[in-house]
Design an enzyme around this catalytic site. Structure first.
Site, short mmCIF file in Angstrom:
data_model
loop_
_atom_site.label_atom_id
_atom_site.label_comp_id
_atom_site.label_asym_id
_atom_site.label_seq_id
_atom_site.Cartn_x
_atom_site.Cartn_y
_atom_site.Cartn_z
N TYR A 1 -1.44 -0.48 10.18
CA TYR A 1 -1.58 -1.00 8.81
C TYR A 1 -0.42 -0.50 7.94
O TYR A 1 0.18 -1.27 7.18
CB TYR A 1 -2.94 -0.55 8.27
CG TYR A 1 -3.20 -0.80 6.80
CD1 TYR A 1 -3.55 -2.07 6.33
CD2 TYR A 1 -3.13 0.24 5.88
CE1 TYR A 1 -3.81 -2.29 4.98
CE2 TYR A 1 -3.39 0.04 4.53
CZ TYR A 1 -3.73 -1.22 4.09
OH TYR A 1 -3.99 -1.43 2.75
N SER B 1 0.85 -1.19 0.00
CA SER B 1 0.00 0.00 0.00
C SER B 1 0.88 1.24 0.00
O SER B 1 1.99 1.23 0.57
CB SER B 1 -0.89 0.04 1.25
OG SER B 1 -1.53 1.30 1.34
P1 NAP Z 1 -11.40 -5.82 0.46
O1 NAP Z 1 -12.37 -5.37 -0.59
O2 NAP Z 1 -11.71 -5.55 1.89
O3 NAP Z 1 -11.11 -7.36 0.26
C1 NAP Z 1 -10.24 -8.03 1.13
C2 NAP Z 1 -10.13 -9.48 0.72
O4 NAP Z 1 -9.18 -10.11 1.57
C3 NAP Z 1 -11.42 -10.25 0.84
O5 NAP Z 1 -11.51 -11.15 -0.24
C4 NAP Z 1 -11.24 -11.00 2.16
O6 NAP Z 1 -11.91 -12.25 2.19
C5 NAP Z 1 -9.76 -11.26 2.13
N1 NAP Z 1 -9.17 -11.52 3.45
C6 NAP Z 1 -9.08 -10.68 4.52
N2 NAP Z 1 -8.44 -11.27 5.53
C7 NAP Z 1 -8.11 -12.53 5.09
C8 NAP Z 1 -7.44 -13.64 5.65
N3 NAP Z 1 -6.96 -13.59 6.92
N4 NAP Z 1 -7.28 -14.76 4.91
C9 NAP Z 1 -7.76 -14.83 3.65
N5 NAP Z 1 -8.41 -13.81 3.05
C10 NAP Z 1 -8.58 -12.68 3.77
O7 NAP Z 1 -9.96 -5.16 0.22
P2 NAP Z 1 -9.22 -4.58 -1.09
O8 NAP Z 1 -9.36 -3.11 -1.04
O9 NAP Z 1 -9.59 -5.33 -2.29
O10 NAP Z 1 -7.73 -4.90 -0.66
C11 NAP Z 1 -6.93 -5.90 -1.27
C12 NAP Z 1 -5.49 -5.61 -0.92
O11 NAP Z 1 -5.15 -4.30 -1.40
C13 NAP Z 1 -5.20 -5.60 0.57
O12 NAP Z 1 -3.93 -6.17 0.81
C14 NAP Z 1 -5.17 -4.12 0.92
O13 NAP Z 1 -4.41 -3.87 2.05
C15 NAP Z 1 -4.56 -3.56 -0.34
N6 NAP Z 1 -4.81 -2.13 -0.55
C16 NAP Z 1 -6.07 -1.64 -0.76
C17 NAP Z 1 -6.25 -0.28 -0.96
C18 NAP Z 1 -7.60 0.35 -1.17
O14 NAP Z 1 -7.70 1.58 -1.16
N7 NAP Z 1 -8.65 -0.44 -1.40
C19 NAP Z 1 -5.15 0.59 -0.94
C20 NAP Z 1 -3.88 0.05 -0.72
C21 NAP Z 1 -3.72 -1.31 -0.55
P3 NAP Z 1 -13.36 -12.47 2.91
O15 NAP Z 1 -14.31 -11.53 2.20
O16 NAP Z 1 -13.67 -13.88 2.67
O17 NAP Z 1 -13.16 -12.10 4.35
#
Ligand code: NAP
Length: 248
Positions: free
Chosen positions: A157, A143
């Protein structure tokens, strides 16, 4: 036999977008999820009805035994592993560091850091050319918070993603002679459900003025960067941290 890509946390958001794009490019995709079984099954259905190959497997990436089982299931059902996308991540309610508990830091590090470590360890054992594998690629989803620090929101985080960056750089060097490239993408503010976990579903709108490109990113825009790093087009790229942050 097409290449196999495991995407952790692929039931929604960036992981799901990556799974859709990868399947469209001919990868056989493994959609890992923790809780959202229905969403993961629905994504498998969408991919398979459009001619792709996908499989949903449940595992908490922070649980060592569940991670081992995830990989042995992939061995048994698909017979190979070419690409690991360490995408599963989470954050908690926005607050200042002085109010955070140790348990919260442990949870945040467990999924974001230990999960990436545990999955990488299993993937290396299967991909490393020094251990009889065909080589492969690991892409970590870090991130931009690792660089910005996330003050007043979630320094825990940001620190966890900083650890992911260090792991990316070290592992890239360690695995260069094993035929495994390791890189990370650092998304900025992407419109997904993760912001609801932070207690602010409309976070993208609040911070938009701080994004030079003038808007939040979409999950598919991050997926494009991930797929490029995974591809042969990125054959000389390892140890890189690719910001996908609209210039933030
Ligand atoms: P999201 O929509 O909240 O989705 C998170 C995903 O991770 C879901 O599929 C969830 O599964 C899964 N997950 C969470 N904890 C888990 C665990 N312990 N074991 C297995 N699966 C797990 O998040 P996102 O925004 O797509 O984020 C994806 C990645 O991008 C993350 O690493 C996040 O930190 C990074 N990121 C996001 C942003 C942003 O602005 N969105 C910015 C920077 C980085 P379930 O639904 O089954 O719980």
């Amino acid at each position: 036999m097409g290449k196999v890509m495991l995407i952790t946390g692929a039931s929604r958001g960036i992981g799901a977008a990556t799974a859709r794009l990868a399947a469209g490019q001919g990868y056989r995709v493994v959609i890992n999820y923790q809780r959202s079984r229905e969403a993961a099954d629905a994504l498998v259905e969408t991919i398979t009805t459009t001619g792709g190959e996908a499989l949903a497997l449940r595992a908490d990436v922070a649980d060592e035994a569940q991670v081992r089982r995830l990989f042995t299931d992939i061995d048994a059902r698909l017979g190979r592993l070419d690409v690991l996308i360490n995408n599963a991540g989470m954050l908690e309610q926005q607050m200042r560091l002085e109010r955070m508990s140790l348990e919260r830091w442990q949870r945040v590090f467990a999924t974001n850091v230990y999960g990436s470590f545990l999955c990488s360890r299993e993937a290396i054992a299967r991909m490393s050319t020094r251990q009889g594998g065909r080589g492969g690629v690991i892409v970590n989803v870090s991130s931009i918070a690792a660089r910005l620090g996330a003050p007043e929101e979630y320094i825990d985080y940001a620190a966890a993603k900083g650890a992911v960056d260090s792991m990316t750089v070290g592992l890239a060097k360690e695995l260069a002679a094993d035929g495994i490239r390791v890189n990370a993408v650092r998304p900025g503010v992407i419109d997904t459900e993760i912001h609801t976990s932070g207690g602010e579903p409309q976070r993208v709108a609040r911070v938009v003025a701080s994004i030079p490109l003038g808007r939040g990113g979409r999950a598919d825009e991050v997926a494009e960067a991930i797929l490029w790093l995974a591809s042969e087009q990125a054959s000389h790229t390892t140890g890189s941290l690719l910001d996908v942050s609209g210039g933030r």
